[in-house]
Design an enzyme around this catalytic site. Structure first.
Site, PDB file in Angstrom:
ATOM      1  N   GLU A 163       3.916 -10.675  -3.486  1.00 52.83           N
ATOM      2  CA  GLU A 163       3.244 -11.344  -3.215  1.00 52.83           C
ATOM      3  C   GLU A 163       4.245 -12.867  -3.334  1.00 52.83           C
ATOM      4  OE1 GLU A 163       0.239 -13.834  -3.193  1.00 52.83           O
ATOM      5  OE2 GLU A 163       1.657 -13.813  -4.756  1.00 52.83           O
ATOM      6  N   GLU A 164       4.634 -13.709  -4.367  1.00 53.88           N
ATOM      7  CA  GLU A 164       5.120 -14.316  -5.048  1.00 53.88           C
ATOM      8  C   GLU A 164       5.229 -15.613  -3.496  1.00 53.88           C
ATOM      9  OE1 GLU A 164       3.176 -15.973  -7.059  1.00 53.88           O
ATOM     10  OE2 GLU A 164       2.480 -14.605  -8.343  1.00 53.88           O
TER      11      GLU A 164
ATOM     12  N   GLU B 289       3.608  -6.280   5.256  1.00 57.84           N
ATOM     13  CA  GLU B 289       4.131  -5.602   6.441  1.00 57.84           C
ATOM     14  C   GLU B 289       3.137  -4.646   5.714  1.00 57.84           C
ATOM     15  OE1 GLU B 289       7.055  -6.948   7.021  1.00 57.84           O
ATOM     16  OE2 GLU B 289       6.758  -8.649   5.986  1.00 57.84           O
TER      17      GLU B 289
ATOM     18  N   GLU C 149       1.673  -4.566   8.992  1.00 62.58           N
ATOM     19  CA  GLU C 149       2.107  -4.757  10.195  1.00 62.58           C
ATOM     20  C   GLU C 149       2.319  -2.960  10.560  1.00 62.58           C
ATOM     21  OE1 GLU C 149       4.205  -8.648   9.865  1.00 62.58           O
ATOM     22  OE2 GLU C 149       4.954  -7.256   8.961  1.00 62.58           O
TER      23      GLU C 149
ATOM     24  N   ASP D 225      -6.907 -10.775  -7.862  1.00 67.64           N
ATOM     25  CA  ASP D 225      -5.283 -10.554  -8.147  1.00 67.64           C
ATOM     26  C   ASP D 225      -4.846 -11.966  -9.688  1.00 67.64           C
ATOM     27  OD1 ASP D 225      -2.877 -12.649  -8.479  1.00 67.64           O
ATOM     28  OD2 ASP D 225      -3.014 -13.221  -6.498  1.00 67.64           O
TER      29      ASP D 225
END
Length: 740
Positions: A416-417, A425, A428, A445
């Site tokens: 994520e960073e 992904e 998608e 988070d």
């Protein structure tokens, strides 16, 4: 540019196939676990969940998660993948199933052989001063060999050298101000401070003015409330120490850079890295304010504007170059950046609880796993909560005490960073399935920025379920107040419908909710505890993305006792259970009416006069908003009637689908051709100060100084039509299903 390609395509493909099978498996009901089609939220189960969430277990989770640095794709990151799988497959407290899936993604790292360096170079080429290449080892944790040195991910390599200028926050207007002061920017090195514009935008803006390289630092005025001395900062307080450096991704978009709109599977088409857009165009490197003080306090030139001054204890000057008669007379700043791009394997971990009645409807709950260093606050505070919540629900599941009405999917996202890569992904790869079946996405988070009050962000329909949960749970350390009562004291607004209520923030692109709301159109939210804004001006918790974000930092300064972590777990758990178990989805579409009315009023107040001069009428927008409000109100009344009756399962299913699919109606993938993944016409990025429909507002800003009949005004008309069509489509979705 150095490349390292990690093999494992066959294994990755097999894992992804397995994940697809598991997701598809939800659609097959299991008779042994089947319950009545009228299954509704069990308040006793909800109370049990809230009671059993244990602060001490969250604390121990955090201690383990943040014990070592776990940069994306590192050995420790992969070890945490196994930890999550072990917990979610536990025979006594695990879930129905858990799997890891791997994507092959493009990441950016500093060179191990050639560390990045920033130095002041004298007229004869001798080095007069070198900035720190690592943070000071204050607790014994910062000096570990697995601590990645400060760097700007995706910044290109290069060794620019030039006179230093101070460019405030690196906005385009900041560089224009330097030009207006008569400063020649060509070939200079610009010192900027965090905030104002995004990380990568600083380099993009600088390059427009032919700046050769950019330095970025965190000013104590922006993060420490002005405190900068070693005895005022960590480890003596929660404030950022002088050597602290904020790492981060400087990539403009989110998702894997080489496979936009495609999952980063081994077989996927990949762009040529040399042609990828969104990377910083010039070298950029972050430094600590200890080094920034040496650079900035020795500059010559005109004093910077008052708004550009900070808390380094000197008068900030603009440059270019260092003051005469000082230690650095005639010197320049040299940047040596040796970052490299690498293809790496990064894993998502998913845990599943199959729904008893509607297994093909998913309530998703996620957080990323990777960090820049130890990442105790970001992201491990969220993962610690995730593990405790899944433990309690898993225990109820294994004891056959409970099974949700709808399926629950827990997710631990990778990378994520570097730009929300794991979650993007995933969306998608499973785009169609997720759009068809996902009820909502809950993101936790950073669970605790600080311990004063709740901070929630989300789309309007989730407001009601957040409020319901917050009213049920006691606020930590506040006597008889609920989280709701405490929340409304810190963040509130006046609603024409509900009166005084807590403020719900909107969702940008700061965490893994972004692909779910902007790309898939799934109702989403982000939940955290945060600080009292009246007591600090910090833009975020001070050790953000530094090597000082450790377990000890959280334990001593952020949330001693972990009561705020527990409160977030209770909030998130309550919201999760209400969404997964309620007969009727607790999504209030009428709350969108208030938002749309607010957007319309802003457009009428600030845009209408000039629009009418160009023969553009807001009349169709007024009509579309009214149609939506009427349809939403009628649906709300229909729900009220059904709740008092005994509706058949098909009625429930049809109505819930209307609630679930509303958010999708606001998507238009052709609305913002210049934006990647942003297709939500209400929540796309807005550059205009007018709080209205973003596409309309942005087009208006570009057109306002152009003549009649220009392409810019045609775009304004197009954006207005896009919004009208979306609102009319949303209204149609809310009308009775039988009335086409």
């Amino acid at each position: 540019m150095q490349w390292v390609k990690v093999l494992g395509g066959v294994v990755g493909a097999a894992a992804l196939l397995g994940l697809g099978i598991i997701l598809g498996h939800f659609a097959i009901p299991k008779g042994a676990d089947s319950v009545s089609a009228s299954q509704d939220l069990d308040l006793k189960i909800l109370e049990t969940l809230i009671e059993q969430l244990d602060a001490s277990r969250i604390r121990e989770n955090l201690r383990e998660l943040s014990r070592e640095p776990h940069l994306a794709s590192s050995p420790r990151d992969e070890a945490l993948v196994q930890l999550l799988l072990q917990r979610w497959r536990d025979s006594e407290s695990g879930l129905d199933s858990a799997e890891a899936s791997t994507y092959e993604v493009l990441l950016s790292f500093p060179s191990q052989d050639q560390p990045n360096r920033v130095a002041i170079v004298g007229p004869n080429g001798d080095i007069l001063y070198s900035c720190r290449q690592s943070e000071e080892n204050l607790t014994g944790e910062q000096g570990r060999p697995d601590v990645v040195p400060p760097y700007a991910a995706y910044a290109p390599p290069g060794t620019p050298q030039g006179l230093l200028v101070y460019a405030n926050r690196g906005s385009e207007d900041d560089f224009k101000e330097l030009q207006a002061q008569g400063i020649e920017l060509n070939g200079t090195i610009a010192l900027t401070r965090y905030g104002g514009v995004g990380r990568g935008a600083k380099a993009v803006n600088a390059a427009k003015f032919k700046v050769a390289g950019v330095l970025v630092y965190t000013d104590p005025a922006d993060i420490n409330d002005g405190r900068s001395l070693p005895n005022e900062t960590f480890p003596h307080s929660w404030h950022l120490p002088p050597s602290g450096v904020e790492r981060g991704s400087y990539y403009e978009y989110f998702g894997d850079p080489l496979t936009p709109y495609l999952p980063a599977n081994p077989s996927s088409f990949r762009l040529d890295p040399a042609t990828v857009s969104g990377f910083p165009p010039i070298p950029i490197q972050p430094i600590g304010f200890q080094d920034a003080k040496v650079l900035l306090c020795n500059l010559q030139g005109t004093s910077a504007p008052d708004a550009w001054q900070g808390a380094l204890g000197c008068d900030y000057k603009l440059g270019p170059g260092f003051q005469p008669g000082g230690a650095f007379t005639g010197s320049q700043v040299n940047m040596s950046v040796y970052n490299r791009l690498e293809l790496r394997n990064s894993s998502n971990v998913l845990g599943f609880i199959r729904g008893a009645v509607e297994p093909d409807r998913y309530v998703m709950y996620g957080n990323h796993r990777d960090s820049w260093v130890h990442g105790a606050v970001d992201p491990s505070s969220g993962t610690a909560v995730l593990l405790e919540l899944s433990r309690v629900l898993g225990t109820l599941l294994k004891k056959n005490t409970w099974r949700p009405r709808r399926s629950i999917v827990f997710a631990s996202w990778g990378a994520e960073e570097f730009g929300l890569i794991g979650s993007t992904e995933f969306t998608e790869e499973f785009f169609s399935k997720l759009q068809e079946r996902t009820v909502a996405y809950i993101n936790v988070d950073i669970s605790v920025f600080a311990n004063a009050t709740l901070r929630a962000q989300g789309t309007p329909p989730v407001q009601s379920v957040l409020f319901s949960a917050a009213k049920q749970i006691p606020a930590p350390g506040s006597g008889s107040l609920s989280i709701y009562d405490n929340w409304i004291q810190y963040f509130n607004r006046s609603s024409p419908v509900h009166g005084l209520v807590p403020s719900l923030g909107s969702l940008g692109a700061g965490s893994d909710y972004a692909p779910f709301i902007h790309f898939l159109g799934i109702s989403s939210m982000d939940i955290a505890y945060t600080y009292d804004r009246s007591k600090t001006s910090a833009r975020i918790y001070p050790t953000y993305h530094t090597a000082f974000d450790t377990f000890g930092y959280v334990d001593k300064f952020v949330d001693p006792g972990f009561s705020s972590h527990q409160a977030v777990a209770q909030m998130a758990g309550s919201v999760l259970l209400r969404l997964s178990d309620s007969l009727f989805l607790p999504l209030n579409v009428c709350d969108y009416s208030e938002t749309l009315e607010s957007f319309l009023q802003a457009a009428q107040q600030h845009l209408r006069a000039l629009l009418e001069q160009h023969s553009i009428s807001l009349g169709p927008l007024v009509t579309a908003v009214q149609k939506f409000k009427e349809a939403a109100a009628a649906l709300g009344q229909h729900i009220s009637v059904l709740q008092k009756d005994t509706p058949n399962p098909l009625q429930v299913r049809m109505l819930n689908d209307q609630l679930m699919l509303l958010e999708r109606t606001f998507l238009n993938p052709r609305a913002f051709s210049e934006e990647r993944y942003y297709s939500h016409v209400l929540w796309a990025p807005r550059s205009s100060p007018v709080a209205t429909f973003p596409g309309l507002a942005n087009a208006y800003i570009k057109a306002m100084n152009t003549g009649p009949g220009s392409a810019a005004w045609a775009e304004v008309q197009r954006q207005l039509s896009i919004v009208v069509a979306a609102l009319e489509g949303a209204a149609a979705t809310l009308r009775p299903v039988a009335d086409f």
